[in-house]
Design an enzyme around this catalytic site. Structure first.
Site, PDB file in Angstrom:
ATOM      1  N   GLY C 182       1.843   1.902  -3.306  1.00  0.00           N
ATOM      2  CA  GLY C 182       0.996   0.988  -2.554  1.00  0.00           C
ATOM      3  C   GLY C 182       1.198  -0.432  -3.044  1.00  0.00           C
ATOM      4  O   GLY C 182       1.718  -0.667  -4.129  1.00  0.00           O
ATOM      5  N   CYS C 183       0.785  -1.402  -2.232  1.00  0.00           N
ATOM      6  CA  CYS C 183       1.019  -2.813  -2.557  1.00  0.00           C
ATOM      7  C   CYS C 183       0.225  -3.221  -3.795  1.00  0.00           C
ATOM      8  O   CYS C 183       0.793  -3.715  -4.773  1.00  0.00           O
ATOM      9  CB  CYS C 183       0.671  -3.698  -1.368  1.00  0.00           C
ATOM     10  SG  CYS C 183      -0.944  -3.373  -0.620  1.00  0.00           S
ATOM     11  N   TYR C 184      -1.082  -2.971  -3.757  1.00  0.00           N
ATOM     12  CA  TYR C 184      -1.903  -3.343  -4.917  1.00  0.00           C
ATOM     13  C   TYR C 184      -1.458  -2.607  -6.179  1.00  0.00           C
ATOM     14  O   TYR C 184      -1.304  -3.219  -7.243  1.00  0.00           O
ATOM     15  CB  TYR C 184      -3.378  -3.036  -4.642  1.00  0.00           C
ATOM     16  CG  TYR C 184      -4.097  -3.939  -3.673  1.00  0.00           C
ATOM     17  CD1 TYR C 184      -4.200  -5.321  -3.893  1.00  0.00           C
ATOM     18  CD2 TYR C 184      -4.742  -3.427  -2.554  1.00  0.00           C
ATOM     19  CE1 TYR C 184      -4.910  -6.142  -3.019  1.00  0.00           C
ATOM     20  CE2 TYR C 184      -5.455  -4.242  -1.673  1.00  0.00           C
ATOM     21  CZ  TYR C 184      -5.544  -5.601  -1.910  1.00  0.00           C
ATOM     22  OH  TYR C 184      -6.257  -6.405  -1.045  1.00  0.00           O
ATOM     23  N   THR C 186       1.385  -1.557  -7.048  1.00  0.00           N
ATOM     24  CA  THR C 186       2.651  -2.062  -7.582  1.00  0.00           C
ATOM     25  C   THR C 186       2.416  -3.245  -8.513  1.00  0.00           C
ATOM     26  O   THR C 186       2.872  -3.263  -9.661  1.00  0.00           O
ATOM     27  CB  THR C 186       3.585  -2.482  -6.420  1.00  0.00           C
ATOM     28  OG1 THR C 186       3.891  -1.329  -5.635  1.00  0.00           O
ATOM     29  CG2 THR C 186       4.869  -3.115  -6.944  1.00  0.00           C
TER      30      THR C 186
END
Lengths: 377, 377, 377, 377
Positions: C182-184, C186
């Site tokens: 996921g973006c967060y 990472t």
């Protein structure tokens, strides 16, 4: 009107001198207003502006999807901060409004075409209506049908007055049903009507390049108006096919006495509020002369202003206020001039103009509740 | 040229088929380029784009206020992430550049009027120049003087080629000094030149309503371009007085053989990149016919494209890329048509077009290093 | 694999030295990839990035609502400008994909929970999968169920490798199914894992204040992500209830060997791309020591960078690129330090990291197609 | 006081019931105020808000660089639309103000450190001062010197009252010189003071992650606050070194009786107005209990509000208004809670709070001129 709901407040009201509130001496009464479709942007703006209107009390609000909720759940920003919030009724379904006659005036912020049947159920003898939709703007039923589809209350069309107050003040004063002008047509007609009246510009070569913020697209969920689709980009839309073209043409044709066609090219700009129209006209007069004619046309108007020579109107100059600001500039092309006209599409282009119409219809001071200065930055 | 700095890389280069990098068979050499004024937006964009150019090596960069600093201090975003950063020389003062002949080509991103003296000191026999300023765009010295002030290197004006590659490819191929076109004039001329060539539109009634993002205002600190002054607002500026008007007129006059005047009205829009020009023209032909002429004019061009009928060009369609996208639309006014042309002002309107000029001047594939797709959202 | 669709291109590929493309000597083959869910933001970004990837050919794209359309109708920006556009197949429905084995690798950009059944139909022995949804990120089925609902392909969970390449490179190299982080998570894990490995910070007092641009909310039409609802405002959401919390905790627990809980508080910021996480940690070491540990942890990593001491990471430093930039700062509170970590949520937080995973899975240079510099401004 | 400039207006004023203006029965007088530094954002906002204040008349405005100009040239938006504009005096240089005693109250919007000497020249016995700079906020001269440099009027420090009305109402009522709180400290202290008073949270582990719009950076021209540098990006700044940290600590220390240190980490967000602070605290009580304590602390306050349980405060909820909105949320970490507090930094964080202070100092209704609803969208 439900008297118990109203209240007498001696000396209520503003007086515009100095732009600061002062007492108006005569005894006056507040009126009860209803807002149909209160959960959109124009409904929200009516709430914001009526909150400081000394004579209009919000007695009912409808929003079908939010029916049953208190305002604080739909708009937290209006749900605290003063007893204004507590004075607001919960939202209801339009269909649940039983007795229209309880309200002195209805602001109708419903989508185009859904409005006609509802308004035809409102007893205009007891209850005035300001309709913010396009349903009663086009007096010619065929034109309406061509652009919006079948009209469900054509007989009301005769009743409806086009509420561009600066040019229809007398009609509005006596109206029971006012069609609040569209946002783009407001900025365009205010700039062009005086010049066409004076026959100072050609009526066959009017080009309106219009730019609007995204509130103009309304509050319904569409991919095209998502933040990521709108921000840091721009494009033209509805080129030569936008429904505001016939509305502008109707207003201008009324002045010239013959059918006027205009080029109207709107653009979506990555901002919230504001319309700027750059209008290219043919003229045998000097830009200075045209500018002078606009100054004279609006010198007594509280909401329309011509900037000093050479000063370019910014949408920031009117953001959050009911003003329209314009100016005229020379064109490098001989026999041409450039007019720039700006408004806040949510205020003078919608809710503010609706309140201005209410003020005139009810005999209130036309600027009542509309004294707020522009919001900057 | 400093051979030691160059290096031979067999089979380097892109081939556009499929838009994916493939080897070009012939042996080629990289060239050493210098960027004068690397700390502004066009300089930064040259860095971004040259980083993936297979044949241009950045051998020097100047930025007087940042002289002595490594790139990472001026643009942290270019200071990491690959040996590209380490390959970059520290910034120096322009005055500190000793031997211009060490560079095969100079990109000059300095402000208008400061450029002439510097370029007059560069030996064009060894070192080609692409000037991104306006200093060599206007071939008529009097016109230049009228709009920009005294010209300090008029003799170079004869030497300078106006680098609108799509219409000057042969001249650019042989040029030693190229004047990179202005951002607004690029979008306008690409749309208008083919139609004027065909005499399909009137040359006496061209109205260009232009809208630009704020990068066009440059990177110097001004109150007028602060975030809080630009965001959520818009306005027209330099109405009928913008320096890009004479540049557009020069390009169009060249085509028609007589002096063309245009209406050019630019607006500042709250976005970073992108120019959209809505061009209103008089024509005896159909919009479809004009559209067809543009399709034919650009069918072999890698960077100019006409969208499918009825599709409105968005600045997003070209954001971050070297493309110009356009389309033609009918006007409600008889005998008129509307052309919409969009570019990224920093790329096709500046640094990308400068690289396109370099590619042509150096005999590289014209699209080399410019294959990047638009950036969305 | 459909050989006819592929093609041999001797010497294709990039080599990162100098960040400029150079030939890689060995002969290589391109692979055929499919993108499932190509019409969202992560799908669009895969298109943009794969367009310059020398070895991955887009052989199929699905988008149920746009099935049957050429790319130019869905994304005009990819529909012109090079034969890349012409090389792209029309969009189809997922259900219409008959033979998965024709593709070497599938990028799955479908919504959470819809992915499991589709992937369970893909023969992993012939076709590798990089799943950008959350469906295979949580190895513990109970945790998955608690946060996302019933899991429809639990047996595949064992197969799935969590694709945080910097810390899972060997597993990814051998993986057939990679769950793209996921973006967060990472941005958070890249900052925290090395410090927890070194036991340099407390694992019981980690506070992550995260801020994201609106692309993180996806491309489906919701009132909450309309331009007018997002611009010029901000708010926290999913406070202590966001699905990325368990994902971060899983990654950190793996390192510490015991269950780690974190405070994770995300905010929606009025911008398109970019995640910035301000991480507050307890430590017995100096901020300088923590910073040094991060420098050592990532000194050989092409995509993770620690800025010079005292320099604050901006999302602009990584915008449009696959980099993660971080730094450590002293806290006024004794025994504490502040870590700031930024990525582009659409690139390193989604599509770029997916390509990085593909590169490792296929034995390509890990940076292939990811050399692009950040986009500024 | 220049009586001739004032005027008696019987029954002037607002009454908040229903948030609509009604007459206040007692006879009152307007006062003459001066604004020093009227051309910045806080000065402009004072103009906007005082325009609807029934008792404060703007009798003088200074702006050194714009001296001699009418308001319409500096702020076209205030130059039309009502006799308010005509009621405004032209701008003058500070040095040109001869007789301070002509004014009942001075709003000082000058930069930090420039203010002390000017204010030391104002006769406080005739003329009250609300200083919006930081010059008199820190009661400890050493602390001031450490963060801002030498203090030029230390003796005035004793005189100065810190104008956080909700917690200093009695002192403000009797004050002659009020130091208007900083924007960040206002949002932080309103959230934390009641909980520290109740000893409900730890005073040694307070982490304030603050996010602000760009108006907070002021109106002077800097590259770092250009539109293109701020939009579509974010970053932390002044990490653990921001001057608002000691101001917050002073306020909290006063409550606890011992020196409190806080983590204060501000971020620049691409928006105009609004501060959101996410505050992470240690507590032995439940989030619900903390929430209840804030509700009780502010139940009678007109400008501070706790949202319904679980509702996240948006900066939009307070945009353009003098309200502070907050809420408390559970944390995944045991023994912790999350408080979110939002204000409009230009209003409650500056000009609105200054008017609130004036109202209390002059014995006006505290909400007078501050009834405006938030501006949305």
């Amino acid at each position: 009107m439900d008297r118990s709901a109203g209240f007498v407040s001696v000396g209520v009201g503003y007086e515009v001198r100095g732009g600061r509130a002062r007492c108006v001496r005569k005894a006056v009464e507040t009126i009860d207003v209803a807002i149909l479709g209160a959960s959109g942007y124009t409904g929200a703006e009516l709430l914001r502006m009526l909150a400081v209107h000394p004579k209009a009390k919000i007695a009912a609000m409808t929003a079908d999807r939010s029916a049953g909720k208190p305002i604080g759940e739909v708009f937290p920003q209006y749900g605290f901060g003063s007893q204004f919030a507590q004075s607001l009724p919960d939202l209801v379904k339009v269909a649940e409004v039983e007795d229209w006659s309880k309200y002195d005036l209805i602001f109708c912020c419903l989508p185009h075409a859904t409005t006609q049947e509802i308004i035809s159920g409102i007893p205009l003898e007891t209850t005035k209506v300001v309709d913010l939709s396009a349903d009663f703007r086009l007096s010619n039923i065929d034109t309406y049908t061509a652009w919006y589809g079948e009209h469900k209350a054509p007989y009301l069309q005769k009743e409806a007055v086009y509420g561009l107050v600066e040019h229809k003040r007398d009609e509005v004063r006596d109206a029971r049903l006012v069609a609040n002008p569209g946002c783009y047509p407001t900025a365009a007609q205010l700039a062009l009507i005086p010049l066409l009246k004076n026959k100072s510009i050609s009526s066959t070569d009017i080009i309106i390049d219009a730019k609007s913020g995204a509130t103009g697209a309304g509050r319904s969920a569409k991919v095209g108006t998502l933040f990521c689709e709108v921000s840091d980009g721009m494009h033209a839309y509805g080129i030569a096919q936008h429904r505001h073209a016939p509305e502008i043409e109707q207003g201008l044709s009324e002045v010239t006495g013959e059918d006027v066609l205009v080029n109207f090219t709107p653009h979506l700009i990555p901002m919230n509020r504001g319309i700027l129209e750059t209008i290219f006209v043919k003229t045998s007069e000097s830009p200075g002369a045209l500018r002078q004619q606009l100054i004279e046309a609006y010198e007594d108007e509280p909401f329309v202003h011509v900037l000093p020579e050479g000063v370019s109107p910014h949408t920031r100059h009117v953001r959050g206020s009911n003003h329209c600001v314009m100016n005229v500039f020379p064109d490098r092309l001989p026999g041409r001039a450039i007019i720039v006209s700006v408004i806040d599409n949510v205020v003078k282009g919608a809710s503010g103009q609706a309140i201005q119409n209410m003020n005139v219809m009810m005999g209130f001071d036309e600027t009542m509740g509309l004294e707020g200065q522009p919001f900057f930055p």
